[in-house]
Design a protein around this motif. Sequence first.
Motif, mmCIF file in Angstrom:
data_model
loop_
_atom_site.group_PDB
_atom_site.id
_atom_site.type_symbol
_atom_site.label_atom_id
_atom_site.label_comp_id
_atom_site.label_asym_id
_atom_site.label_seq_id
_atom_site.Cartn_x
_atom_site.Cartn_y
_atom_site.Cartn_z
ATOM 1 N N PRO A 234 0.879 -1.272 0.001
ATOM 2 C CA PRO A 234 -0.075 0.098 0.116
ATOM 3 C C PRO A 234 0.824 1.214 0.023
ATOM 4 O O PRO A 234 2.069 1.254 0.597
ATOM 5 N N ALA B 238 -12.842 4.542 2.324
ATOM 6 C CA ALA B 238 -12.645 4.615 0.921
ATOM 7 C C ALA B 238 -13.724 4.021 0.129
ATOM 8 O O ALA B 238 -14.279 3.043 0.623
ATOM 9 N N THR C 196 5.209 -0.684 3.296
ATOM 10 C CA THR C 196 4.617 0.415 2.641
ATOM 11 C C THR C 196 5.304 0.701 1.438
ATOM 12 O O THR C 196 6.538 0.362 1.259
ATOM 13 N N GLU D 89 -2.508 5.218 1.726
ATOM 14 C CA GLU D 89 -3.409 3.976 2.041
ATOM 15 C C GLU D 89 -3.198 3.521 3.354
ATOM 16 O O GLU D 89 -3.896 2.891 4.300
ATOM 17 N N TRP D 90 -1.749 3.292 3.543
ATOM 18 C CA TRP D 90 -1.015 2.622 4.905
ATOM 19 C C TRP D 90 -1.369 3.649 5.895
ATOM 20 O O TRP D 90 -1.855 3.036 7.169
ATOM 21 N N SER D 91 -1.288 4.968 5.744
ATOM 22 C CA SER D 91 -1.790 5.736 6.797
ATOM 23 C C SER D 91 -3.048 5.730 7.215
ATOM 24 O O SER D 91 -3.481 5.592 8.525
ATOM 25 N N ALA D 92 -4.003 5.524 6.405
ATOM 26 C CA ALA D 92 -5.429 5.411 6.634
ATOM 27 C C ALA D 92 -5.791 4.138 7.233
ATOM 28 O O ALA D 92 -6.532 4.083 8.107
ATOM 29 N N GLU D 93 -5.124 2.878 7.009
ATOM 30 C CA GLU D 93 -5.093 1.724 7.616
ATOM 31 C C GLU D 93 -4.837 1.797 9.169
ATOM 32 O O GLU D 93 -5.349 1.591 10.014
ATOM 33 N N GLU D 94 -3.692 2.556 9.292
ATOM 34 C CA GLU D 94 -2.915 2.697 10.437
ATOM 35 C C GLU D 94 -3.985 3.521 11.474
ATOM 36 O O GLU D 94 -3.947 3.279 12.644
ATOM 37 N N GLY E 264 -9.219 3.566 6.626
ATOM 38 C CA GLY E 264 -9.046 3.161 5.561
ATOM 39 C C GLY E 264 -10.482 2.739 4.861
ATOM 40 O O GLY E 264 -10.585 2.593 3.645
ATOM 41 N N ASP E 265 -11.144 2.333 5.816
ATOM 42 C CA ASP E 265 -12.484 1.613 5.344
ATOM 43 C C ASP E 265 -13.550 2.931 5.117
ATOM 44 O O ASP E 265 -14.459 2.454 4.606
ATOM 45 N N PHE F 7 -12.973 9.501 1.454
ATOM 46 C CA PHE F 7 -12.163 9.923 2.405
ATOM 47 C C PHE F 7 -12.736 11.298 3.050
ATOM 48 O O PHE F 7 -12.855 11.621 4.175
#
Lengths: 128, 235
Positions: free
Chosen positions: A31, A47, B64, A35-40, A44-45, B7
């Motif tokens: 990702p 989107a 990442t 994307e990675w930050s959103a999951e962290e 992320g969900d 978002f």
Amino acid sequence: MSRRTLGFLAVGLLLALLVAGVGSYYASSSPDGLEWSAEEEGFGDTARDSATADSPLADYAVSGVDDGRLSGGVAGVIGVLVTLALAGGLTLVLRRRSGAASAAGQDAGGQDAGQQDAGEPVAADRAG
Amino acid sequence: MHVPDGFLDAPTSVATGLVAAGTVAVALRGARRELDERTAPLAGLTAAFVFAVQMMNFPVGAGTSGHLIGGALTAILVGPWTAVLCMTVVLVVQAVLFADGGLTALGTNVTLMGLVAVVLGYGVFRLLVRLLPPTRTAVLAGAAAGALISVPASALAFVGLFAVGGVADVSLGAVAATMGGIHLFIGAGEAAITVAVLGAVLTVRPDLVHGAAHLRRPTDLAPRPQVAPAAGAAR
């Protein structure tokens, strides 16, 4: 346009086609930073699928082509050529023209454009 | 960095859409001053090249990846107004054909990567080029700094938008720290690619680089002494 400039542009386009058509197969599929930050951070969900998610080229793959290398490569080449056509077409329309017809219709502005173009062979000779 | 649909809420997306449209409208005027017979084809090629290199995600650790944005590189190669247009074309092609970045988020992505990355990347570049001696090394150093800063700047601009219109109720400070931190690493990759590409172009065709115009010797410029008397005579 000088042959040197044409050659430069041709090499640049070839590189772009190689990167998109061949190199992209070897790109990281992890990702990306967003994307990675959103999951962290737990959003992320939120989107949603884009309205173009069913595009035959969605996610840089040609639908119906099973071979990943071919599918991604063809998608990349199409993307490069479409981008070149759109951006190149737009910038060609916007450019200052140095042709005799447009120079005749302009005053100081036309002279400036002519001067700049007159500078090109000098620069090209030095670099060559 | 491509923001997907969802978002940000609708009002924020509409607002960034208006910002993006206004930016492109101004850039359409500004780019006329940057584009001539020689630079227009280079601008088209630069957009295509940025599209290609954006497909090359590189790993940045922690599972990442990141990829070039290209805002600083494009602005230095072809000029900032033209760069706004090139980046916008790339983002439109990605959103419409490849579902990369949302359609309702297109204005957001143009604002982040076509406006913020270009303005910050080119602004830092110009500042350093003005402060440093007029050498090729200084141009590359300025490009590296501009590229490096442009990525976390875009990431933090997203966090700013998220603060206004993010649909999720999460800690903004944590989002800013995570986004800013990871994009600093991605910015290092952005700087490396920018310097490699700009260095190559400066080696073979320095005369085509917008941001290196000050390196050209006076004799490379227009034959002004021949024209000046004529202009005086005309008055």
